[in-house]
Design an enzyme around this catalytic site. Structure first.
Site, PDB file in Angstrom:
ATOM      1  N   GLU A  61     -20.921 -25.700  39.840  1.00  0.00           N
ATOM      2  CA  GLU A  61     -20.667 -26.951  40.569  1.00  0.00           C
ATOM      3  C   GLU A  61     -21.776 -27.977  40.377  1.00  0.00           C
ATOM      4  OE1 GLU A  61     -20.009 -23.918  41.685  1.00  0.00           O
ATOM      5  OE2 GLU A  61     -18.204 -23.909  42.948  1.00  0.00           O
ATOM      6  N   GLU A 110     -15.757 -17.868  44.020  1.00  0.00           N
ATOM      7  CA  GLU A 110     -15.727 -17.859  45.492  1.00  0.00           C
ATOM      8  C   GLU A 110     -14.501 -17.087  45.989  1.00  0.00           C
ATOM      9  OE1 GLU A 110     -16.211 -22.217  45.689  1.00  0.00           O
ATOM     10  OE2 GLU A 110     -17.957 -21.825  46.936  1.00  0.00           O
ATOM     11  N   ALA A 153     -12.163 -24.575  41.023  1.00  0.00           N
ATOM     12  CA  ALA A 153     -11.226 -25.484  41.680  1.00  0.00           C
ATOM     13  C   ALA A 153     -10.784 -26.509  40.633  1.00  0.00           C
ATOM     14  CB  ALA A 153     -11.910 -26.170  42.842  1.00  0.00           C
ATOM     15  N   GLY A 172     -14.902 -22.175  42.260  1.00  0.00           N
ATOM     16  CA  GLY A 172     -13.967 -21.695  43.276  1.00  0.00           C
ATOM     17  C   GLY A 172     -13.322 -20.367  42.894  1.00  0.00           C
TER      18      GLY A 172
HETATM   19  N1  CO8 Z   1     -10.196 -27.848  36.663  1.00  0.00           N
HETATM   20  C1  CO8 Z   1      -9.209 -28.472  35.979  1.00  0.00           C
HETATM   21  N2  CO8 Z   1      -8.893 -28.190  34.711  1.00  0.00           N
HETATM   22  C2  CO8 Z   1      -9.620 -27.240  34.084  1.00  0.00           C
HETATM   23  C3  CO8 Z   1     -10.659 -26.546  34.734  1.00  0.00           C
HETATM   24  C4  CO8 Z   1     -10.934 -26.874  36.094  1.00  0.00           C
HETATM   25  N3  CO8 Z   1     -11.882 -26.245  36.799  1.00  0.00           N
HETATM   26  N4  CO8 Z   1     -11.193 -25.674  33.856  1.00  0.00           N
HETATM   27  C5  CO8 Z   1     -10.517 -25.816  32.710  1.00  0.00           C
HETATM   28  N5  CO8 Z   1      -9.564 -26.749  32.844  1.00  0.00           N
HETATM   29  C6  CO8 Z   1      -8.612 -27.222  31.830  1.00  0.00           C
HETATM   30  C7  CO8 Z   1      -9.302 -28.102  30.795  1.00  0.00           C
HETATM   31  O1  CO8 Z   1      -9.420 -29.425  31.293  1.00  0.00           O
HETATM   32  C8  CO8 Z   1      -8.356 -27.964  29.629  1.00  0.00           C
HETATM   33  O2  CO8 Z   1      -7.242 -28.798  29.865  1.00  0.00           O
HETATM   34  P1  CO8 Z   1      -6.784 -29.854  28.714  1.00  0.00           P
HETATM   35  O3  CO8 Z   1      -6.361 -28.985  27.561  1.00  0.00           O
HETATM   36  O4  CO8 Z   1      -5.650 -30.571  29.357  1.00  0.00           O
HETATM   37  O5  CO8 Z   1      -7.970 -30.676  28.398  1.00  0.00           O
HETATM   38  C9  CO8 Z   1      -7.869 -26.538  29.728  1.00  0.00           C
HETATM   39  O6  CO8 Z   1      -8.130 -26.122  31.082  1.00  0.00           O
HETATM   40  C10 CO8 Z   1      -8.608 -25.601  28.795  1.00  0.00           C
HETATM   41  O7  CO8 Z   1      -9.991 -25.764  29.029  1.00  0.00           O
HETATM   42  P2  CO8 Z   1     -11.050 -26.032  27.860  1.00  0.00           P
HETATM   43  O8  CO8 Z   1     -10.404 -26.752  26.730  1.00  0.00           O
HETATM   44  O9  CO8 Z   1     -12.250 -26.677  28.482  1.00  0.00           O
HETATM   45  O10 CO8 Z   1     -11.360 -24.520  27.421  1.00  0.00           O
HETATM   46  P3  CO8 Z   1     -12.697 -23.970  26.769  1.00  0.00           P
HETATM   47  O11 CO8 Z   1     -12.388 -22.564  26.371  1.00  0.00           O
HETATM   48  O12 CO8 Z   1     -13.225 -24.900  25.731  1.00  0.00           O
HETATM   49  O13 CO8 Z   1     -13.784 -23.976  27.964  1.00  0.00           O
HETATM   50  C11 CO8 Z   1     -14.540 -23.521  30.224  1.00  0.00           C
HETATM   51  C12 CO8 Z   1     -13.606 -23.123  29.063  1.00  0.00           C
HETATM   52  C13 CO8 Z   1     -15.991 -23.257  29.821  1.00  0.00           C
HETATM   53  C14 CO8 Z   1     -14.187 -22.636  31.402  1.00  0.00           C
HETATM   54  C15 CO8 Z   1     -14.346 -25.014  30.568  1.00  0.00           C
HETATM   55  O14 CO8 Z   1     -12.953 -25.268  30.699  1.00  0.00           O
HETATM   56  C16 CO8 Z   1     -15.010 -25.441  31.838  1.00  0.00           C
HETATM   57  O15 CO8 Z   1     -16.218 -25.639  31.854  1.00  0.00           O
HETATM   58  N6  CO8 Z   1     -14.232 -25.608  32.939  1.00  0.00           N
HETATM   59  C17 CO8 Z   1     -14.722 -26.110  34.185  1.00  0.00           C
HETATM   60  C18 CO8 Z   1     -15.505 -25.045  34.902  1.00  0.00           C
HETATM   61  C19 CO8 Z   1     -16.063 -25.589  36.211  1.00  0.00           C
HETATM   62  O16 CO8 Z   1     -16.869 -26.511  36.232  1.00  0.00           O
HETATM   63  N7  CO8 Z   1     -15.632 -24.999  37.325  1.00  0.00           N
HETATM   64  C20 CO8 Z   1     -16.074 -25.383  38.637  1.00  0.00           C
HETATM   65  C21 CO8 Z   1     -15.135 -26.366  39.214  1.00  0.00           C
HETATM   66  S1  CO8 Z   1     -15.727 -27.036  40.745  1.00  0.00           S
HETATM   67  C22 CO8 Z   1     -15.369 -25.865  41.886  1.00  0.00           C
HETATM   68  O17 CO8 Z   1     -14.838 -24.819  41.618  1.00  0.00           O
HETATM   69  C23 CO8 Z   1     -15.781 -26.233  43.268  1.00  0.00           C
HETATM   70  C24 CO8 Z   1     -15.239 -25.308  44.306  1.00  0.00           C
HETATM   71  C25 CO8 Z   1     -15.492 -25.925  45.626  1.00  0.00           C
HETATM   72  C26 CO8 Z   1     -14.531 -25.492  46.679  1.00  0.00           C
HETATM   73  C27 CO8 Z   1     -13.096 -25.708  46.364  1.00  0.00           C
HETATM   74  C28 CO8 Z   1     -12.655 -27.133  46.409  1.00  0.00           C
HETATM   75  C29 CO8 Z   1     -11.140 -27.337  46.250  1.00  0.00           C
END
Ligand code: CO8
Length: 257
Positions: A131, A111, A65, A108
């Site tokens: 999460e 999911e 998400a 998400g």
């Molecule tokens: N949300 C928003 N932006 C994101 C997300 C995300 N989940 N994942 C990546 N991005 C963005 C980054 O912020 C980055 O943007 P910017 O260049 O503007 O900083 C861009 O995508 C590229 O990402 P990275 O530079 O971090 O890329 P890497 O290759 O270094 O890393 C990863 C990739 C490991 C996937 C890393 O981006 C990461 O850890 N992302 C977050 C993963 C995460 O925690 N996901 C869970 C989110 S919570 C969730 O899903 C809850 C669901 C609950 C129900 C739904 C509710 C609405």
């Protein structure tokens, strides 16, 4: 509706949705979910579509998400605003949906993939429910669906540690139906979807519904449910055609009735 966050196509009888927010690794925001729901609704009402494929990019199916959208949310605002209400649409789709997963499939995103009927993964797929690292837990069915796929021990491992699981482990523990090389992923998913879409649509839908009942019902109730729908199939022309074609050693021509 003009889509900003997804690409929607039909390939023969297959509806294809590609998540398309590359700048955010296909993070799922409310606008994207609304568009996805719109696309699924259009497939459902289109008799020419028999199966859907949901995919992302090579780098990410969806990295979860959208954390940036969620970060400032408060409880009352989320409750009154029905936050998450639209997220179950994929699970409610009556036609089959295949998730074709490459790269990150997190939070998400996982999911969402689990709401599909089967997951076909590339060797590069990485699954996690991270999460816990953000101070929350899965909120779109992850705590309930993951243990049903892979059992309590592995689900606890993934949900409490937030660790990533690769495609091989995903296939071994029953999350993933097939693993293929990244270059073959879309072809594999589209071919499977075309095969499904070539069968009788009502029969496919009933088979999907019946398998899904296995997640919810006791064995004896489920078997009873199966028996009811199985017998009802003998009221269809497609059952007659399917069996007659077998006897005549020819391909069946299903009419979806
Ligand atoms: N949300 C928003 N932006 C994101 C997300 C995300 N989940 N994942 C990546 N991005 C963005 C980054 O912020 C980055 O943007 P910017 O260049 O503007 O900083 C861009 O995508 C590229 O990402 P990275 O530079 O971090 O890329 P890497 O290759 O270094 O890393 C990863 C990739 C490991 C996937 C890393 O981006 C990461 O850890 N992302 C977050 C993963 C995460 O925690 N996901 C869970 C989110 S919570 C969730 O899903 C809850 C669901 C609950 C129900 C739904 C509710 C609405």
């Amino acid at each position: 509706m003009a889509f900003q966050n997804i690409i929607v196509e039909t390939r023969g009888k297959v509806g294809l949705v590609t998540l398309n927010r590359p700048q955010a690794l296909n993070a799922l925001n409310e606008a994207l979910i609304a568009e996805l729901n719109e696309a699924l609704t259009s497939f459902e009402s289109n008799p020419g579509v028999g199966c859907a494929v949901l995919t992302g990019s090579e780098k990410a199916f969806a990295a979860g998400a959208d954390v940036k959208e969620m970060a400032e949310k408060g409880y009352i605002e989320s409750y009154l605003g029905k936050f998450l209400d639209g997220w179950t649409r994929v699970a409610e789709t009556r036609k089959p949906v295949i998730a074709a997963v490459s790269g990150f499939c997190l939070g998400g995103g996982l999911e969402l993939a689990m709401m599909c009927d089967l997951i076909i993964a590339s060797e590069t797929a990485r699954f996690a429910l991270p999460e816990i690292t953000l101070g929350i837990m899965p909120g779109a069915g992850g705590t309930q669906r993951l243990p049903r796929f892979i059992g309590k021990a592995k689900a606890m491992d993934l949900i409490l540690t937030g660790r990533m699981m690769d495609a091989t482990e995903g296939e071994r523990c029953g999350l993933v139906a097939r693993v293929v090389t990244a270059d073959k992923l879309l072809d594999e998913a589209l071919t499977a979807a075309a095969k499904i879409a070539g069968y009788s649509q009502p029969i496919v839908m009933m088979a999907k519904e019946t398998v899904n009942r296995a997640q919810e019902m006791s064995l004896s109730e489920g078997v009873r449910f199966e028996r009811r729908l199985f017998l009802s199939m003998f009221a269809t022309e497609d059952q007659k055609e399917g069996m007659q074609a077998f006897i005549e050693k020819r391909k069946p021509r299903f009419q979806d009735r």
